[in-house]
Design a protein around this motif. Sequence first.
Motif, PDB file in Angstrom:
ATOM      1  N   SER A   6      -2.090 -12.228  -5.454  1.00 18.65           N
ATOM      2  CA  SER A   6      -3.168 -11.703  -4.560  1.00 18.65           C
ATOM      3  C   SER A   6      -3.757 -10.520  -4.842  1.00 18.65           C
ATOM      4  O   SER A   6      -3.149  -9.597  -5.424  1.00 18.65           O
ATOM      5  CB  SER A   6      -2.417 -11.458  -3.334  1.00 18.65           C
ATOM      6  OG  SER A   6      -1.594 -10.337  -3.125  1.00 18.65           O
ATOM      7  N   SER A   8      -6.015  -7.336  -4.176  1.00 19.82           N
ATOM      8  CA  SER A   8      -6.438  -6.097  -2.971  1.00 19.82           C
ATOM      9  C   SER A   8      -7.429  -5.501  -3.325  1.00 19.82           C
ATOM     10  O   SER A   8      -7.230  -4.796  -4.547  1.00 19.82           O
ATOM     11  CB  SER A   8      -5.063  -5.519  -2.456  1.00 19.82           C
ATOM     12  OG  SER A   8      -4.391  -6.291  -1.947  1.00 19.82           O
ATOM     13  N   ILE A  50      -6.505   0.359   1.212  1.00 17.82           N
ATOM     14  CA  ILE A  50      -6.411  -0.937   0.817  1.00 17.82           C
ATOM     15  C   ILE A  50      -7.367  -2.018   1.904  1.00 17.82           C
ATOM     16  O   ILE A  50      -7.016  -1.654   3.223  1.00 17.82           O
ATOM     17  CB  ILE A  50      -5.048  -1.426   0.944  1.00 17.82           C
ATOM     18  CG1 ILE A  50      -4.206  -0.694  -0.173  1.00 17.82           C
ATOM     19  CG2 ILE A  50      -4.591  -3.006   0.761  1.00 17.82           C
ATOM     20  CD1 ILE A  50      -2.587  -0.799  -0.083  1.00 17.82           C
ATOM     21  N   GLU A  52      -7.454  -4.843   2.955  1.00 22.96           N
ATOM     22  CA  GLU A  52      -6.818  -5.775   3.841  1.00 22.96           C
ATOM     23  C   GLU A  52      -6.261  -4.978   5.223  1.00 22.96           C
ATOM     24  O   GLU A  52      -6.153  -5.540   6.093  1.00 22.96           O
ATOM     25  CB  GLU A  52      -5.632  -6.539   3.050  1.00 22.96           C
ATOM     26  CG  GLU A  52      -4.807  -7.580   4.177  1.00 22.96           C
ATOM     27  CD  GLU A  52      -3.697  -8.306   3.338  1.00 22.96           C
ATOM     28  OE1 GLU A  52      -2.928  -8.491   3.817  1.00 22.96           O
ATOM     29  OE2 GLU A  52      -3.957  -8.597   1.896  1.00 22.96           O
TER      30      GLU A  52
END
Length: 72
Positions: A6, A8, A50, A52
């Motif tokens: 994933s 970021s 970040i 997210e």
Amino acid sequence: MPDTTSKSALLRRPEVLQRCGISNSTLHRLINAGDFPPPIQLSPRAVAWIEEEVSTWIDQRIEASRTQGGAA
């Protein structure tokens, strides 16, 4: 071991302020109160958030506004 699949993205201060629709002083107040994700240190003079975590904070504010029928 961290999940390396994933990716970021990191957001710098101007983009965080624009996405959240808040002022710099409000950002600092929310961070100090523990109500906003803290930034990560990129270098001695640079920080970023970040993406997210910022998106999650925005989603939580929207949800709180909808369930309370008013301001978050």
